[in-house]
Design a protein around this motif. Structure first.
Motif, mmCIF file in Angstrom:
data_model
loop_
_atom_site.group_PDB
_atom_site.id
_atom_site.type_symbol
_atom_site.label_atom_id
_atom_site.label_comp_id
_atom_site.label_asym_id
_atom_site.label_seq_id
_atom_site.Cartn_x
_atom_site.Cartn_y
_atom_site.Cartn_z
ATOM 1 N N GLN A 18 73.013 90.029 15.527
ATOM 2 C CA GLN A 18 72.315 90.467 14.663
ATOM 3 C C GLN A 18 72.067 91.739 14.194
ATOM 4 O O GLN A 18 71.414 92.268 12.567
ATOM 5 N N ASN A 53 73.233 90.467 10.175
ATOM 6 C CA ASN A 53 72.516 90.534 9.623
ATOM 7 C C ASN A 53 71.764 91.424 9.430
ATOM 8 O O ASN A 53 71.561 91.876 7.915
ATOM 9 N N ASN A 97 65.419 78.150 3.551
ATOM 10 C CA ASN A 97 64.905 79.848 3.247
ATOM 11 C C ASN A 97 63.662 79.384 1.819
ATOM 12 O O ASN A 97 62.756 80.113 1.616
ATOM 13 N N TYR A 114 74.233 79.779 16.556
ATOM 14 C CA TYR A 114 73.924 80.972 14.804
ATOM 15 C C TYR A 114 72.876 80.548 13.917
ATOM 16 O O TYR A 114 71.909 80.270 13.290
ATOM 17 N N LYS A 145 69.253 80.523 12.852
ATOM 18 C CA LYS A 145 69.065 80.761 11.773
ATOM 19 C C LYS A 145 67.804 79.985 11.116
ATOM 20 O O LYS A 145 66.753 80.255 10.587
ATOM 21 N N GLU A 189 64.427 80.696 11.958
ATOM 22 C CA GLU A 189 63.551 81.807 11.833
ATOM 23 C C GLU A 189 62.536 81.777 10.761
ATOM 24 O O GLU A 189 62.666 80.809 9.948
#
Length: 835
Positions: free
Chosen positions: A250, A253, A427, A530, A534, A537
């Motif tokens: 994090q 990021n 995304n 992870y 992702k 999110e």
């Protein structure tokens, strides 16, 4: 008489009637005498009436004559005076004539001046009238000139206003002039011209925004992207505050976001700001602004500059002008229908994805940009015009767009095999949905579809990690990791949760019990987690849902992907016992690390394992299955190695005397087993014991089969004694305890069948065997009569062949008889057992 009386009465009545008529004629207006005279002529006594009338006229003449005679002297006097006046009048006339002549002579110049004055006054009146008329006409001409100038400069909405003002205010005042009639005749043509030109501008605008929808959408999504980046930074920042033990990922990021975007600004304008900007655009009627028909030129901004709003890229004045023009002309409904129809057509074109959209992210990005650009324009039109588009129309378009977009994404995303592309697509879809949600469009179906893509993303991740695991397993040397200093030791312990007090106390250099693939696999599992995180999110999922999604995907990774990779390595043909032993050790440590993976997931999702409905990790089962498969493979490989050594066995079954030591092949086999079991020191005790017991049993069984195989038809006692030496070597190996943990002579029991069989034949103790057979305390309890018979037959055939000439000796004859007797008894035992 009576007749005479009656005639007399009638004449009296007639006379009275005539008298009445005469009085009426005297007293009645001449214009109304006609009815009276008609009544006379309607009767039969008009002759008598005429006589009465003439008599009455004579009476009146006599009265007039009397009156004239009475006034005659006065009349004469008046005539005399008139004659005197006539003379005086003549003199006066002459004097007036002279005076007039003198006056005329004297007033000629005045008359001329008066004529000139008259002409001047006439001209002045004409000039004044002309000025008045021109005063009325000049504004008309000025307005007409202004109208022409506005149309020439393409200012059509002001031209229409001017035309309306000219028609209703100015032209009615001068409508009787010919040029005004020409203007009036041209007004419908001018209106039509303005209408056509404004429609042409609208078409240019529609074509322009169709071509530049992607630019508009890109700008809108860039604004939303920067807004989301601020949210991510804030989220990570608060998580840093609330959780001091936040993971390094994090923090990375946060560092990446801040480094990539040193200054984040801009954002969508509020609806009020949008409306205010549109009002400015409507009021702006300069020639330059009106010539624009769509997208304004905007240079690429530097990263430090604020991103312009989507409405800043578009000049909507053609739409506003055309709308106002058609509204003034009473054709607003026609304009609205045309605009909506054209935009529906453009929507269908925008929603048609390119066939190769799935190949690159740019294909998806351009597709989304066009859709966003389309609806940003429609939203702006909705809030800046009154009724050109309404909410129902927008909702209808959005429903169509949503269904077509979701169908296209389902189709094209199914071709994606790269998890990075799927993640980038997710995304992009989130950014697409958030952008449109910011404009008031419902996007729940898009987020529902993202959950479908999540399954596909998990599958692509599993395929990718399958290759990662294969590479790790293929490149591993399957040897304990050596460490030469504290730095390397701490590095490995940092990568994999391992604690061993004894190993820590050992001096360097030392070795970890596991090979390199353990920390690598462990870290790759974390990387997979992870990667799953992702994807979760910005999906508006609760922490429990994110935790459940990660755990399910991780379970698939462990139970399917990693398990298959381990099984493939274990089942490889060229895998050795050392590698299998190391795999067992490795999977044991990986199994112990599962609780740390549970903690790791808990830390990143903040969902405690005790939470109801929390999915558990199945890593323990995966590694146990792999370990069991490796164990089975060890057993199989050991047996295969034993079989390979046994193939080297070369017994002389006709030897009369045994050798002085065990066979070479068996010595080598025992040496191999000793070295192999020495490697088993790090294996769990039961695994090493089972492997050792399995190997000894298989060796015992194989030796028994070797002794009893059909190809060995004859054997001597010397050969049997040599075979006994080999079995003793095996028993010595079993007694030496190659693997700790066996109690007493447990391992030797693997060779008990051979030992009792060989003792029976070497000691030739048939009496004891036959006497005690079937009893629990029998010395040769493990010897099967069938096995004994087979071996006895082979020895009897040898005795017959070697003692053809010695059969006359008494001992040999007795031995042969004994063999025959024993064989007979053994057959009897076998038959009784079968019966």
């Amino acid at each position: 008489m009576e007749r005479g009386k009656m005639a007399e009465l009638e004449s009296l009545e007639t006379a009275a009637e005539h008298e009445r008529i005469l009085r009426e004629i005297e007293s009645t207006d001449t214009a109304c005498i006609g009815p009276t005279l008609r009544s006379v002529y309607d009767g039969e006594e008009h002759g008598r009436f005429m006589e009465k009338l003439e008599a009455r006229i004579r009476n009146h003449d006599r009265e007039i004559e009397k009156m004239c005679n009475f006034h005659y002297q006065g009349f004469v006097d008046s005539i005399t005076e008139l004659l005197k006046v006539r003379g005086e009048a003549q003199k006066l006339k002459n004097q007036v004539t002279d005076t007039n002549r003198k006056l005329q002579n004297e007033g000629k110049e005045l008359i001329i001046a008066m004529e000139e004055l008259k002409q001047c006054r006439l001209q002045q009146r004409n000039i004044s009238a002309t000025v008045d008329k021109l005063t009325l006409c000049l504004p008309v001409l000025e307005m007409y000139s202004k109208l022409r100038e506005q149309m020439k400069s393409k200012r059509h909405y002001p031209a229409l206003k001017t035309l309306e003002h000219l028609e209703h205010t100015y032209l009615p005042q001068v409508s009787h002039y010919r040029f005004c009639k020409i203007m009036v005749d041209n007004i419908p043509k001018l209106r039509e011209e303005i209408k056509e030109v404004s429609m042409s501008d609208l078409k240019d605008f529609l074509e322009s925004i169709r071509k530049h929808s992607d630019k508009i959408g890109e700008t809108a999504m860039k604004q939303d992207c920067r807004y989301n980046q601020w949210k991510i930074i804030a989220k990570i920042f608060f998580s840093l505050l609330l959780s001091p033990n936040i993971k390094a990922q994090q923090q990375r990021n946060l560092d990446n976001i801040v480094s990539q975007h040193p200054r984040i600004s801009g954002g969508k304008k509020s609806k009020k700001e949008v409306c205010a900007s549109s009002d400015v655009e409507v009021k702006n009627t300069s020639p330059m602004s009106e010539q624009d028909s769509g997208i304004l030129d905007v240079d690429d901004e530097d990263e430090d500059e604020e991103v312009p709003g989507a409405q800043d890229l578009v000049d909507f004045s053609p739409v506003y002008r055309c709308l106002h023009i058609y509204s003034v002309l009473g054709a607003r409904e026609t304009f609205e229908n045309y605009y909506r129809k054209q935009r529906r057509k453009q929507a269908r074109l925008v929603l048609q994805p390119p066939s190769n959209m799935h190949e690159t992210l740019d294909g998806y990005r351009k597709y989304f940009n066009q859709i966003v650009g389309f609806f940003v324009v429609e939203d702006h039109i909705l809030h800046t015009t009154q009724g050109l588009v309404n909410r129902a129309y927008i909702d209808e378009l959005w429903e169509m767009a949503l269904s077509k977009t979701i169908a296209a994404l389902r189709t094209h995303s199914s071709y994606c095999s790269d998890p990075s592309l799927v993640l980038d697509l997710k995304n992009l879809i989130v950014l697409f949905a958030d952008t449109l949600q910011g404009y008031g469009f419902p996007v729940n179906q898009l987020f529902d579809m993202l959950l479908e893509i999540q399954d596909q993303y998990s599958e692509t991740l599993l395929k990718k990690w399958s290759g990662v695991f294969r590479n790790i397993l293929d490149s591993d040397n399957y040897s304990p990791i050596p460490v030469t200093n504290e730095e390397v030791y701490k590095k490995i312990v940092g990568q994999f949760p391992f604690q061993d007090a004894e190993l820590e106390k050992q001096p360097f250099p030392k070795k970890f019990p596991f090979s390199e693939f353990v920390p690598k696999v462990y870290n790759q599992i974390k990387e997979f987690i992870y990667a799953c995180l992702k994807f979760s999110e910005d999906l508006h999922l609760s922490s429990t849902e994110v935790d459940d999604m990660i755990r399910k995907s991780t379970n698939l990774l462990l139970t399917r992907t990693l398990s298959n990779c381990l099984q493939n390595v274990i089942k490889r043909k060229n895998v050795g016992l050392t590698e299998l032993v190391q795999i067992i050790i490795n999977t044991t440590h990986l199994e112990k690390s599962c609780k740390f993976l549970e903690e790791f997931i808990t830390n990143i999702t903040n969902v405690l394992p005790e939470t109801v409905h929390t999915t558990k990790l199945y890593g323990t089962t995966t590694f146990k299955d792999a370990r069991h498969a490796a164990e089975e493979e060890i057993y199989t490989n050991l047996n295969q190695k034993i079989d390979q050594f046994l193939q080297l066995a070369d017994y002389d079954w006709m030897a009369m005397e045994p050798g002085s030591k065990a066979s070479d092949y068996l010595v080598d086999l025992i040496g191999f087993l000793r070295s192999t079991f020495a490697v088993f020191t790090h294996l769990p005790g039961k695994v090493a014991q089972t492997a050792c017991m399995s190997a000894c049993k298989h060796l015992s069984t194989s030796l028994m089969q070797l002794l009893l195989e059909a190809e060995v038809r004859q054997l001597t006692l010397g050969a049997l004694q040599q075979f006994n030496l080999d079995v003793e070597e095996c028993e010595q190996f079993a007694r030496s305890g190659p693997v700790p943990g066996f109690q007493g002579d447990t391992l030797q029991l693997a060779f008990i069948d051979l030992r009792q069989l060989l003792d029976l034949f070497i000691q030739w103790d048939w009496s004891t065997y036959l006497a005690d057979y079937g009893q629990p305390t029998c010395k040769y309890l493990r010897v099967n009569p069938t096995t004994a018979l087979i071996l006895l037959e082979k020895m009897r055939d040898t005795s017959r062949k070697n003692n053809v000439f010695a059969q006359f000796r008494k001992n040999e004859r007795d031995k042969q008889k004994l063999i025959d007797t024993v064989a007979k008894q053994l057959r009897s035992l076998i038959n009784s057992h079968h019966s």
